[in-house]
Design an enzyme around this catalytic site. Structure first.
Site, PDB file in Angstrom:
ATOM      1  N   LYS A 174       2.238 -11.928   1.402  1.00 38.48           N
ATOM      2  CA  LYS A 174       1.302 -11.119   0.610  1.00 38.48           C
ATOM      3  C   LYS A 174       1.443  -9.643   0.962  1.00 38.48           C
ATOM      4  CE  LYS A 174      -2.919  -9.766   1.143  1.00 38.48           C
ATOM      5  NZ  LYS A 174      -2.817  -8.427   0.513  1.00 38.48           N
ATOM      6  N   GLU A 246       0.537  -7.018  14.514  1.00 39.19           N
ATOM      7  CA  GLU A 246       0.993  -5.631  14.718  1.00 39.19           C
ATOM      8  C   GLU A 246      -0.085  -4.739  14.132  1.00 39.19           C
ATOM      9  OE1 GLU A 246       3.725  -4.759  16.240  1.00 39.19           O
ATOM     10  OE2 GLU A 246       4.767  -6.683  16.329  1.00 39.19           O
ATOM     11  N   CYS A 282       2.705   3.630  11.719  1.00 43.34           N
ATOM     12  CA  CYS A 282       1.902   3.097  12.829  1.00 43.34           C
ATOM     13  C   CYS A 282       2.276   3.786  14.131  1.00 43.34           C
ATOM     14  CB  CYS A 282       2.071   1.590  12.938  1.00 43.34           C
ATOM     15  SG  CYS A 282       3.791   1.107  12.975  1.00 43.34           S
ATOM     16  N   GLU A 380      -7.268   6.266  15.357  1.00 41.30           N
ATOM     17  CA  GLU A 380      -6.066   6.378  14.535  1.00 41.30           C
ATOM     18  C   GLU A 380      -6.368   7.285  13.335  1.00 41.30           C
ATOM     19  OE1 GLU A 380      -4.656   2.935  12.185  1.00 41.30           O
ATOM     20  OE2 GLU A 380      -2.710   3.323  13.114  1.00 41.30           O
TER      21      GLU A 380
HETATM   22  P1  NAD Z   1      -5.245  -3.174   6.348  1.00 39.35           P
HETATM   23  O1  NAD Z   1      -5.611  -3.788   7.642  1.00 39.35           O
HETATM   24  O2  NAD Z   1      -6.319  -2.610   5.504  1.00 39.35           O
HETATM   25  O3  NAD Z   1      -4.466  -4.214   5.414  1.00 39.35           O
HETATM   26  C1  NAD Z   1      -3.296  -4.868   5.837  1.00 39.35           C
HETATM   27  C2  NAD Z   1      -3.094  -6.132   5.013  1.00 39.35           C
HETATM   28  O4  NAD Z   1      -4.140  -7.057   5.352  1.00 39.35           O
HETATM   29  C3  NAD Z   1      -3.183  -5.935   3.515  1.00 39.35           C
HETATM   30  O5  NAD Z   1      -2.226  -6.773   2.899  1.00 39.35           O
HETATM   31  C4  NAD Z   1      -4.602  -6.397   3.188  1.00 39.35           C
HETATM   32  O6  NAD Z   1      -4.755  -6.857   1.866  1.00 39.35           O
HETATM   33  C5  NAD Z   1      -4.753  -7.541   4.162  1.00 39.35           C
HETATM   34  N1  NAD Z   1      -6.151  -7.898   4.489  1.00 39.35           N
HETATM   35  C6  NAD Z   1      -7.277  -7.161   4.342  1.00 39.35           C
HETATM   36  N2  NAD Z   1      -8.350  -7.864   4.783  1.00 39.35           N
HETATM   37  C7  NAD Z   1      -7.885  -9.041   5.231  1.00 39.35           C
HETATM   38  C8  NAD Z   1      -8.496 -10.177   5.844  1.00 39.35           C
HETATM   39  N3  NAD Z   1      -9.821 -10.236   6.083  1.00 39.35           N
HETATM   40  N4  NAD Z   1      -7.708 -11.221   6.214  1.00 39.35           N
HETATM   41  C9  NAD Z   1      -6.372 -11.191   6.004  1.00 39.35           C
HETATM   42  N5  NAD Z   1      -5.739 -10.147   5.416  1.00 39.35           N
HETATM   43  C10 NAD Z   1      -6.485  -9.075   5.053  1.00 39.35           C
HETATM   44  O7  NAD Z   1      -4.137  -2.065   6.674  1.00 39.35           O
HETATM   45  P2  NAD Z   1      -3.474  -1.034   5.686  1.00 39.35           P
HETATM   46  O8  NAD Z   1      -4.461   0.038   5.379  1.00 39.35           O
HETATM   47  O9  NAD Z   1      -2.799  -1.740   4.590  1.00 39.35           O
HETATM   48  O10 NAD Z   1      -2.328  -0.424   6.636  1.00 39.35           O
HETATM   49  C11 NAD Z   1      -2.550   0.592   7.540  1.00 39.35           C
HETATM   50  C12 NAD Z   1      -2.732   0.029   8.933  1.00 39.35           C
HETATM   51  O11 NAD Z   1      -1.589  -0.744   9.299  1.00 39.35           O
HETATM   52  C13 NAD Z   1      -2.835   1.109   9.989  1.00 39.35           C
HETATM   53  O12 NAD Z   1      -3.872   0.787  10.874  1.00 39.35           O
HETATM   54  C14 NAD Z   1      -1.507   1.046  10.702  1.00 39.35           C
HETATM   55  O13 NAD Z   1      -1.497   1.492  12.023  1.00 39.35           O
HETATM   56  C15 NAD Z   1      -1.177  -0.397  10.619  1.00 39.35           C
HETATM   57  N6  NAD Z   1       0.261  -0.586  10.788  1.00 39.35           N
HETATM   58  C16 NAD Z   1       0.708  -1.145  11.949  1.00 39.35           C
HETATM   59  C17 NAD Z   1       2.068  -1.315  12.147  1.00 39.35           C
HETATM   60  C18 NAD Z   1       2.602  -1.966  13.387  1.00 39.35           C
HETATM   61  O14 NAD Z   1       3.735  -2.424  13.349  1.00 39.35           O
HETATM   62  N7  NAD Z   1       1.863  -2.033  14.461  1.00 39.35           N
HETATM   63  C19 NAD Z   1       2.963  -0.910  11.162  1.00 39.35           C
HETATM   64  C20 NAD Z   1       2.459  -0.329  10.000  1.00 39.35           C
HETATM   65  C21 NAD Z   1       1.098  -0.187   9.813  1.00 39.35           C
END
Ligand code: NAD
Length: 503
Positions: A174, A246, A282, A380
């Site tokens: 997803k 992650e 990230c 962050e």
């Molecule tokens: P997010 O946590 O809002 O969403 C990530 C994914 O999770 C999306 O596909 C979203 O639809 C899904 N999601 C949302 N609620 C959920 C739930 N309750 N259960 C399961 N899935 C759910 O993050 P974002 O805004 O899309 O991305 C930005 C974040 O990602 C930042 O915090 C960034 O640091 C992190 N990030 C981390 C890495 C890493 O490798 N550590 C890499 C890239 C981004």
């Protein structure tokens, strides 16, 4: 409106999602470029059922055949580099040049895991007796749910999907609700795989939550925010599903005095690490700790380099900084900047809308004088903001670097070996880069200490995340063991510890 693939891939069929519609916005033009139907409950159910059904025969497929198919995925992705890069730019706003690189790294992850996956299925260990064979066997987990954010839609999918497939798992993937199109466009790259091995669904957090909670999903591989990661962890823990998480970061960037002669390079490296993908990485450098004797020169070079960045149309190959992904994401970053200024901080350059009439632009901002307790130092940011401050000693720099709940990456500029060793040992981060910020390596495990994550992607660790470990013990002779019943066979004098026996 250009025509994009908006259908889901379920059990090898392309299916229009009938759940809640997702409008996909181009963050540069602010226009809706496509509407994707989310997976309804029935469609998600069908995707998971298809993955379950495909799992036994995919697990039984010889690793060398899986490897050939994964190399073919890589070849097909590379052949679509321009199409996929343009699509990611249209839906995410990242500059085209960065997205072209992302497609290349995405393909490379499939090639890498194709080879790693056929290299080993475990190991042989010394048995208890010479008539025995003892092995550690690596089994697939079953069905893996891959949940991905918007900032590197294809790369972060590949870091999950490629090792999961190489290890013999089937998948339900997803993408983020903000960037589903590039993932759905991958369907033709998988149509040589057996139906159900890769399923692509769309949807928001509710669909993600349904994946994480489903008993038929053996493991969840998640990249996203700490907040969401904790929800995924709770859903997985409730049913003891495996998880690889992650999450967010607040990476420190330390500049040492011994690079006084190379400050302009260290400043260029810092500016790139802070503002790549408009700071929506990230591992963005989000906190700069600079030794006080080189601070002024470093700050000047940093500000000058930042002033020279080209902000604009992300499709233009000469653009350095595109728009942020959404109005909401920009608003969050602007709130942090306003708080820093209210608390006494000063924005030396940027922080405005870069003179653009449309698009979610935020000009890269350099901030000084913000108190340590403000969000730009503690939370962050995930946007183009670089706070800098002087530090007097390496002890102070390391203590500050380790002072947040995050521990994803850290950067240090130094040529001094003793300083490198101290930073290597003492920085609490999953990756420490010296003099070369943010360089990924498929063979190098990637992930976070503390709240930045659980488990690792990439490297052998990234394959093992999708394997269950089985100890197999083979005795070639069928004969009674001396430690079995009846215990009356042992006399009191012989009450010594016996060989073998239960745990
Ligand atoms: P997010 O946590 O809002 O969403 C990530 C994914 O999770 C999306 O596909 C979203 O639809 C899904 N999601 C949302 N609620 C959920 C739930 N309750 N259960 C399961 N899935 C759910 O993050 P974002 O805004 O899309 O991305 C930005 C974040 O990602 C930042 O915090 C960034 O640091 C992190 N990030 C981390 C890495 C890493 O490798 N550590 C890499 C890239 C981004």
């Amino acid at each position: 409106m250009a025509s994009y693939e908006t259908r889901l891939l379920i059990g090898g069929e392309l299916v229009a999602g009938t759940g809640a519609p997702l409008d996909v916005e181009n963050p540069y033009t602010e226009e809706t470029i496509a509407t994707v139907g989310s997976a309804s409950a029935q469609e998600l159910d069908a995707a998971i059922a298809a993955a379950r059904e495909a799992a036994p025969s995919w697990a039984a497929t010889p690793a060398v055949e899986r490897a050939e198919m994964l190399h073919e995925v890589a070849t097909r992705i590379r052949a679509r580099t321009d199409e996929l890069a343009r699509l990611m730019t249209a839906e995410g706003g990242k500059p085209l040049i960065e997205n072209s690189d992302e497609v290349g790294w995405t393909a490379a992850a499939f090639d890498y895991y194709a080879e790693i996956g056929r290299d080993s299925a475990g190991r042989v260990i010394p048995p208890i007796e010479s008539t025995q064979l003892a092995m550690v066997v690596k089994d697939p987990l079953g069905v893996v749910g891959c949940i991905v954010p918007w900032n590197y839609p294809l790369l972060l999918l590949a870091w999950k999907l490629a090792p999961a497939l190489a290890a013999g798992n089937t998948t339900v993937c997803k993408p983020s609700e903000l960037t589903p199109l590039s993932t759905l466009a991958l369907a033709p790259c998988f149509d040589h795989l057996p139906p159900g091995v890769v399923n692509l669904v769309a949807g928001d957090g509710d669909v993600g939550a349904a994946i994480a909670a489903d008993e038929r999903i053996d493991a969840v591989a998640f990249t996203g925010s700490v907040e969401t990661g904790k929800k995924v962890a709770a859903a997985c823990t409730a049913r003891m599903a495996r998880m690889n998480l992650e999450m967010g970061g607040k990476d420190a960037f330390i500049v040492c005095s011994d690079v006084a002669g190379e400050l302009s390079v260290a400043a260029r490296g810092g500016v790139w690490a802070a503002f790549l993908n408009a700071g929506q990485v990230c591992t963005s450098a989000e906190r700069f700790y600079v030794m006080s004797d080189v601070y002024d020169d470093y700050l000047n070079a940093f500000v000058e380099t930042t002033r020279g960045l080209v902000v604009g149309d992300p499709m233009d190959p000469s653009t350095d900084i595109g728009p942020m992904v959404s109005a909401a994401q920009r608003a969050k970053v602007e709130r942090q900047l306003a708080e820093a200024v209210d608390a006494g901080g000063e924005v030396l350059v940027g922080g405005d809308r870069a003179g653009q009439e449309r698009g979610h632009f935020l000009a890269p901002a350099v901030v000084v004088g913000a108190p340590d307790k403000t969000a730009v130092w503690r939370e962050e940011t995930f946007g183009p903001v670089a706070p800098l401050r002087p530090v007097r000693t390496l002890d102070e720099a390391i203590a500050l670097a380790n002072s947040t709940p995050y521990g994803l990456g850290a950067n240090v500029y130094t040529r001094d070996l003793a300083t490198m060793l101290r930073c290597m040992r003492e920085l609490r981060a999953g990756t420490v880069w010296f003099n070369d910020p943010l360089t990924d390596n498929d063979a190098g495990p990637f992930g976070g200490f503390k709240q930045s994550g659980l488990g690792r992607e990439l490297g052998r660790e990234g394959l093992e995340a999708f394997q269950e470990t089985k100890h197999v013990h083979v005795e070639t002779e069928i004969a009674p063991k001396e430690w079995w019943y009846p215990y009356s066979q042992y006399n009191a004098a012989a009450q010594q510890p016996r060989d073998g026996g239960g745990a």
